[in-house]
Design an enzyme around this catalytic site. Sequence first.
Site, PDB file in Angstrom:
ATOM      1  CD  GLU A   1       7.280   1.792  -1.060  1.00 16.53           C
ATOM      2  OE1 GLU A   1       8.003   0.987  -1.670  1.00 16.53           O
ATOM      3  OE2 GLU A   1       7.549   3.000  -0.950  1.00 16.53           O
TER       4      GLU A   1
ATOM      5  CD  GLU B   1       0.882   0.413   2.951  1.00 16.53           C
ATOM      6  OE1 GLU B   1       0.811   1.673   2.929  1.00 16.53           O
ATOM      7  OE2 GLU B   1       1.896  -0.208   3.317  1.00 16.53           O
TER       8      GLU B   1
END
Lengths: 359, 359
Positions: free
Chosen positions: A320, A177
Amino acid sequence: MEDRLRSLIASIEPVDCHLDEKIQAHLDNLTKPKGSLGRLEELAKRYALIKDSTWPELPAGKSVVVFAADHGVTEEGVSAFPKEVTFQMVRNFLAGGAGINVLARHAGAKVKVVDIGVDHDFPDLENLISRKVAYGTRNMVRQPALTTKEAVDAILAGADIAKAEFPEGTGLLATGEMGIGNTTAASAITAVLCARSPREVTGRGTGIAEDAYRHKIKVIEKALENRQPDPENPLDVLAKVGGLEIAGICGLILGAASRKIPVVIDGFISTAGAVVAKALVPHVTDYLFAGHLSVEAGHKAQMEFLGLRPLLDLDMRLGEGTGAVLAMGLIEAGIKIYREMATFDGARVSPGNEEPVRS
Amino acid sequence: MEDRLRSLIASIEPVDCHLDEKIQAHLDNLTKPKGSLGRLEELAKRYALIKDSTWPELPAGKSVVVFAADHGVTEEGVSAFPKEVTFQMVRNFLAGGAGINVLARHAGAKVKVVDIGVDHDFPDLENLISRKVAYGTRNMVRQPALTTKEAVDAILAGADIAKAEFPEGTGLLATGEMGIGNTTAASAITAVLCARSPREVTGRGTGIAEDAYRHKIKVIEKALENRQPDPENPLDVLAKVGGLEIAGICGLILGAASRKIPVVIDGFISTAGAVVAKALVPHVTDYLFAGHLSVEAGHKAQMEFLGLRPLLDLDMRLGEGTGAVLAMGLIEAGIKIYREMATFDGARVSPGNEEPVRS
């Protein structure tokens, strides 16, 4: 609850363990003392059980799905980075220069980037999956971050991606994310669903100083007081104090589990998505591997809630999907051990015994 | 001390840290919050400092060196496996079927197997490096395991291998071993050099039951009482209660360090070799990475002695170098982060701040 979500939830079966003994017998016949490869053996067994096979293939089509979205709560001053970093980092992901790109290449995994709620209009970019539900959340201190419909739409978008982007037989997915402000949403969700105080599950995110950290806790306390999310209703929690990328991750997990594709979850934000998924479908954790333990304060509470033990502990806190793809290599190593090691018979090695041997 | 060993020791320089600031500045300019990749950043920096470069290449020629030797102390009944498993496993290594073969392939590393003291005459086997110093150690309970000359010869054999087998510019080595009975020797060395009681640093090795475990502790206590190794003299300890593979590992570490090749150490036995190396040359730890934390009881004490923090903690206790090669992937990941990530300027991403941003 929306019909499509209801049927998604109903389609997720617990992992069937009828092959457990056969898989264990093979592991115990490999040329090593029983259990001496520890968690690599556990990974091989869990993977084989999920794939319902005594001879699982190496995971094909490994990919990490990075959901990006913005957060209205950044108005309150909770992050060390300005909001535009969300879309700037999406560009960085697409150009291949971010941490997740480097580590996904290292793991042999593809990076799929999803705009599920970035406050920015992207031109038609190759490789960007556009599933924008809204231009970010609203400021949870002042109003619900999302409507229930938006939260459900974002979950279904994540589940759709698990089905549309990955062919039958995909071996392993990871969640990632990007979203400035999203540790605030993840802490709020975790506080409610894991029954902890905001103070216990709030960390410094990208790296705010002491005063800002105390302020962040107060923002979360105020949001929870103002919104009163219902701990018995995960959708209510996700909508009132959550985020679109967190909902997307929750949906990806549910969609993958419905197709028996295991998912490696990343750090604090990804795990918030997994917490919501488990609150909706308790046995969804059968399909999850915890990639790593994040430095972020609330991650341990989430792991306890999920009943998972992280594979790596490398003081990481980037998100991430970086910790998840790094752990993919360990899961693969476990499967290779299972498939490639010689057996005692085959290699003509004398088996061991709990009783010592005088020689 | 033998002249060749003396000059080997003198040739090992501490790692020069004059590039520290430049390396750190590059890490801090990558598109991530400062320090958010945790130990991956630490690995990249340590590797760059060892290679004395602000732009280190990816490690070329990765290899694990597996030293095999037998132990006379198996006469006392300390292992769950019969002694012939040492040579049987050497054959398994050469055939590619052992755990270390699988995990080395996974890491892209070569496996070099060294007969430094197996109680078996191998035919002339391709790929087996023959540096036999003796047909195993003597039973340390009854007599010194090795003469000082044998211990020194085995160290020098290990150092020779570091020089003869690996070309200039080799990126990264790992240590491994095989030797039924060698946790007993490693526990004895660790008790003396790390100043712990045998009970504290003795584990169940390949997996002996409770009675056998208590017996193993007594064997070690008796050996230390009978041999009286001098804690101030690492060669005396290595000779009296050590092993040939442990000496070889010590030598490999010293030889590699003298050529500025970093070494990933594996579990309890390998780390016993590193403990002896550090006792001889305190700054040799500049060149060491601790691959993983073994389940074996004394490994933590060794790590404290070395001042190293293991990278992985996966409940492993196989040895052979398995934990070390698995950790090679993490070190490489760190170097790739350093080399391949975009910078804030290059990717046009706004840098962060300790002060929060209201957006």
